[in-house]
Design a protein around this motif. Structure first.
Motif, mmCIF file in Angstrom:
data_model
loop_
_atom_site.group_PDB
_atom_site.id
_atom_site.type_symbol
_atom_site.label_atom_id
_atom_site.label_comp_id
_atom_site.label_asym_id
_atom_site.label_seq_id
_atom_site.Cartn_x
_atom_site.Cartn_y
_atom_site.Cartn_z
ATOM 1 N N ILE A 162 44.487 -35.047 -53.794
ATOM 2 C CA ILE A 162 45.363 -35.115 -52.621
ATOM 3 C C ILE A 162 46.370 -36.232 -52.847
ATOM 4 C CG2 ILE A 162 45.461 -35.489 -50.134
ATOM 5 C CD1 ILE A 162 42.641 -34.443 -49.922
ATOM 6 N N MET B 96 41.343 -31.419 -45.591
ATOM 7 C CA MET B 96 41.596 -30.893 -46.930
ATOM 8 C C MET B 96 40.578 -31.415 -47.942
ATOM 9 S SD MET B 96 43.986 -28.656 -47.169
ATOM 10 C CE MET B 96 43.012 -28.003 -45.793
ATOM 11 N N LEU C 265 49.016 -28.414 -48.929
ATOM 12 C CA LEU C 265 47.923 -28.705 -49.855
ATOM 13 C C LEU C 265 47.262 -27.435 -50.378
ATOM 14 C CD1 LEU C 265 46.466 -31.776 -47.989
ATOM 15 C CD2 LEU C 265 47.092 -31.781 -50.401
ATOM 16 N N ILE C 266 47.073 -26.456 -49.486
ATOM 17 C CA ILE C 266 46.461 -25.201 -49.927
ATOM 18 C C ILE C 266 47.355 -24.501 -50.937
ATOM 19 C CG2 ILE C 266 45.760 -22.898 -49.163
ATOM 20 C CD1 ILE C 266 44.793 -24.171 -46.580
ATOM 21 N N CYS D 226 48.234 -29.121 -44.212
ATOM 22 C CA CYS D 226 47.210 -28.248 -44.798
ATOM 23 C C CYS D 226 47.844 -27.096 -45.569
ATOM 24 C CB CYS D 226 46.303 -27.704 -43.704
ATOM 25 S SG CYS D 226 45.216 -28.950 -42.955
ATOM 26 N N TRP E 216 37.669 -29.196 -47.495
ATOM 27 C CA TRP E 216 37.968 -27.858 -48.026
ATOM 28 C C TRP E 216 37.909 -27.843 -49.548
ATOM 29 C CZ3 TRP E 216 42.374 -25.712 -50.636
ATOM 30 C CH2 TRP E 216 42.378 -24.311 -50.672
#
Length: 881
Positions: free
Chosen positions: A842, A829, A525-526, A522, A832
């Protein structure tokens, strides 16, 4: 050929033994279970395993109540485990065991301290964010009127300026109405002292709706007259050095004198209305005569209306009248695309509010989940290390039971040890919390101090946390260790018996690494999404642009200021506008295209800018001509591609010359050009249909484009000095403030940036705690297999093969955790990213990358103990036997 090892003793059917434990006489169940195990061993020696199993099951069933006869009451009952003497004994033994295994105790205390500290800090943050406006005495009856665009399925916190009067005249359910208009970037002066301030316009309804404690003045008439202002205690002392400020004057933007009509106490930190300066609404006519206070066409989120309902009134009653308001003031046709809603006061902290700071609900949930996961990981460490060392305590348990100790006493003993470790961890957590609180407060922009750690609420939470942590960490090891049968506890191969818990330890380790892998994935990815925000093509140039507020927009002053600014060799261009090309504060307007069989209504964002607007911000013109500074009659406009799509025109050149009407009136403008789409909002939202027009009365900002896209610090400082000098010459009695456009735009992603930083910190602690536990388990494994390693080395095994032998089991656990964590992280994700209109895809490779990173960390942790064990002299390891 490997060394021969003794086969483990055959065990009887476990289900029969468990049945006896649950349904047998609790006073004799353990004793009978031990006797049955001895008999089972005899039956194995004298017969087959199948026959021994049948006899074991038969005898276990005979001993289950009600088949067994009740045993007479014990004339010598076991002593109570909670007498003062026994409690003292439990603590004495707990301290001895604490210092006996210093390494494992340190790992347990450190891990639990970090986990508890995370829980306490997150509790403080969540408690602060969820306590906004709870101090208001009428909170159950206060609502905000919000505007919903039905076709866009979007709700805005602002509304039309005419809503306040409509509530007063058309809605008897409203007890009081409090309209608020927020203004930013004005200069307030007292004598030679000048300050750049934000303030709100309000009327007496604000004091009837919300709670204020008055130091001086009267709430009934403080804001009824023009040119009056109410200050908080802090601002009265800031401007006049005393709270006795009633009757004194403050000059607004060097245009208007305001008389202090009252002083109120400072607002609490958890207020959605952090207003230090409240100016009366009648003053607005003197400051801005053109401002329409009864407008039903176009609104601004800086104007919000709050209503206090009468007692016994349900909000649905007021909502039911809004359709009539729409028909009366906007026309029946507006019902299809316009609707008004009520938002309870307790919810406005989580959406756009005039306080300028909103809490992110998903961030709060993420914080709470992270705190729980980190604490669980620490508890799992305790469970793993406690059960891993069971064989060291086995003989102690066996001897205690053999001399008459019951299971309850042993449970109390092990829970006392867990409680002692948790208590020491709590002391460490308090120290860590004091040290980490300033960083957390800065990261979340929350006014938290060390004093918040010593409130009654925090103390209560800490006590509950202490109890819950003790139970989470201590109950399972206590039940397992105390449940060992004496016959197995006293045998030399008790380690084999302890092996029944190995699968439990494996599961807990998998959970730890699963959580760590999810957090790592996470965080990656953020950060990729944040990088996308930083480098996305917004359709305009945001680099090397300095923005400065304008206190006055008189044409002669603006022309002189622009001429002076352009004299600097560091400045390329300059433009006046309502706001920047992309801004969070928007001016929305309903526009109509009437060249179709049906009128097309378009909710449009209005951008007011001069002839230099496109060049300064690098906005591309696709067709037609740019605007001129002389186009000041609202008769000529530029539109973007999205606007063309809404009115059904496909080619930009075809739109030039088309008429667009302002709302449902007769006033129209002609499209003179079409610009390429650019992000007028942050990347959270879609690009709105946009109109650019020349409206000098709404110029509140100067945008200055520097010559170089990557200017040096020296050239920026030179340009700023020149801009400030020119600005001060135009507005000598004002306070100069500036900002860089790219930094201003980056503030729109503060929530995501905070989430990324918090997850990174949580990931670090989660991995650290997991690795501490893994290190302890690796140490235990190496100690347990010391003799095996010695035999293997004598038979010629290499150091590498022994390292692989000790590491492969842990590697399997990491692989299993990776297989579990990847889909969880992918799903989290994906959910989100749904909040963003513009987002990354992704990438599959990110999850293997996280797995490789976690594997490397785990192998480094295990490898240290593996190498140490593999290099041990086999003579020393075998001599110990």
């Amino acid at each position: 050929m490997g060394p021969r090892t003794s086969a483990p003793d055959p065990q009887p059917p476990k289900w029969a033994g468990r049945l006896l434990t649950f349904l047998g006489d609790p006073e004799t169940a353990e004793e009978l279970a031990g006797d049955l195990l001895e008999m089972y061993a005899y039956w194995l020696e004298t017969g087959s395993k199948a026959r021994a199993n049948r006899r074991y099951i038969w005898n276990a069933l005979k001993l289950i109540r009600p088949f067994s006869r009740r045993k007479r009451a014990n004339p010598y009952p076991n002593p109570h485990s909670l007498t003062p003497a026994m409690i003292q004994n439990h603590f004495t033994i707990a301290f001895r065991n604490l210092f006996k295994s210093k390494g494992h105790s340190l790992i347990n205390i450190s891990g639990l301290a970090v986990g508890m500290s995370c829980a306490i800090l997150i509790f403080l943050a969540v408690r602060h964010e969820t306590s906004y406006d709870l101090h208001q005495s009428h909170i159950d009856r206060i609502y905000r009127v919000e505007t919903e665009n039905i076709k866009e399925n979007q709700t805005y916190p602002g509304t039309y300026t005419g809503m306040a009067n409509a509530l007063r005249t058309d809605m008897p359910e409203a007890e009081t109405v409090a309209p608020l208009l927020k203004i930013g970037g004005s200069t307030m002066a007292v004598g030679e002292h000048r300050f750049r301030e934000s303030y709100v316009y309000a009327d007496a309804g604000i004091f009837k709706t919300f709670d204020y404690q008055w130091i001086s003045g009267s709430p009934a008439d403080a804001l009824t007259q023009p040119n009056t202002i109410v200050l908080t205690r802090r601002y009265a002392e800031k401007y006049f050095g005393t709270t006795d400020a009633t009757g004194k004057n403050i000059r607004l933007d060097n245009k208007q004198d305001l008389t202090v009509a009252g002083v109120v106490e400072d607002y609490p930190a958890t207020s959605s209305f952090p207003f230090d300066m409240i100016v009366s609404f009648p003053t607005l006519k003197n400051v801005n005569p053109d401002y329409d206070q009864n407008r039903w066409n176009g609104w601004n989120d800086n104007f919000q209306v709050f209503v206090l309902l009468k007692k016994g009134t349900r909000p649905e009653q007021l909502i039911g009248r809004f359709a009539g308001v729409v028909k009366k003031y906007m026309g029946k046709e507006a019902l299809d695309h316009k609707r008004f809603k009520l938002a309870h006061l307790s919810t406005i902290h989580y959406s756009g509010n005039l306080g300028g700071r909103s809490a992110n609900v998903s961030l709060l949930k993420t914080l709470s989940l992270i705190g729980a996961l980190v604490l669980l990981i620490a508890c799992f460490n305790f469970i793993n290390l406690s059960t891993a060392q069971a064989f060291k305590r086995a003989k102690e348990v066996g001897i205690r039971k053999a001399i008459g100790s019951n299971r309850q006493s042993l449970v109390y003993q092990f829970l006392t040890e867990a409680g002692l470790i948790t208590l020491l961890a709590a002391a460490g957590a308090l120290i860590l919390s004091v040290l980490a609180l300033p960083s957390l407060a800065a990261a979340l922009a929350i006014p938290l101090t060390a004093s918040d750690l010593f409130t009654a609420e925090t103390a209560l939470f800490s006590v509950i946390l202490l109890i819950v942590t003790t139970l989470l960490a201590g109950v399972y090891p206590a039940l397992r260790l105390s449940g060992m049968a004496p016959i197995w506890a006293l045998k030399n191969n008790v380690a084999v018996q302890a092996g029944q818990w190995f699968s439990m330890r494996q599961g807990l380790v998998v959970v730890q690494f699963t959580v760590s892998l999810v957090l790592i994935s996470c965080a990656m990815l953020i950060n990729r999404q944040l990088d996308f925000f930083r480098h996305a093509d917004l359709g305009f140039n945001q680099s090397a642009i300095i923005t400065v507020g304008l206190p006055d927009n008189k044409p002669e002053k603006l022309q002189a200021l622009r001429d002076n600014v352009l004299r600097s060799p560091q400045v390329k261009d300059a433009s006046y506008s309502f706001n920047s090309a992309s801004a969070e504060s928007n001016w929305m307007q309903s526009m109509e295209y009437r060249q179709r069989p049906e009128v097309v209504q378009v909710k449009t964002q209005m951008k007011m800018g001069d002839a230099h607007f496109l060049d300064t911000y690098g906005i591309r013109l696709l067709a037609g001509e740019p605007l001129k500074d002389s186009d000041t009659t609202h008769s000529k406009i530029l539109v973007n591609e999205i606007f063309l799509g809404r009115i059904g025109i496909t080619q930009p050149a075809q739109a030039v010359g088309e008429r667009i009407y302002y709302g449902d009136g007769d006033q129209f403008a002609t499209i003179t050009g079409v610009v390429k789409n650019f992000n007028v909002n942050s990347l959270h939202q879609k690009i709105d249909p946009t109109v650019i027009q020349v409206v000098p009365d709404n110029y509140f900002q100067l945008g200055v484009k520097l010559q170089s896209e990557r200017p040096t610090a020296a050239s920026v400082q030179t340009a700023l000095s020149h801009i400030e000098k020119a600005w001060t010459a135009a507005f000598p009695d004002q306070v100069f403030e500036y900002s860089f456009l790219d930094e201003t735009l980056a503030q729109a992603y503060q929530s995501e940036t905070r989430t990324a930083r918090l997850i990174e910190v949580a990931t670090f602690f989660a991995v650290l705690i997991a690795c501490m536990g893994l290190f302890g388990l690796a140490t235990f494994t190496a100690e347990q297999r010391t003799k095996e390693i010695g035999v293997r080395k004598v038979l010629g095994a290499s150091v590498g093969s022994i390292i692989g032998l000790l590491s492969k089991d842990f590697l399997k656990l990491v692989v299993i955790a990776f297989l579990i964590a990847s889909p969880i992280a992918w799903y989290a994700m994906d959910v989100w990213l749904e909040h963003f209109e513009f987002k990354i895809r992704i990438a599959w490779w990110m999850f293997p990358a996280a797995g490789i990173l976690m594997t490397a960390i785990a192998m480094l942790t295990v490898g240290f103990q593996s190498v140490r064990a593999a290099r041990l002299d086999p003579v020393r390891s075998l001599r110990s036997e």
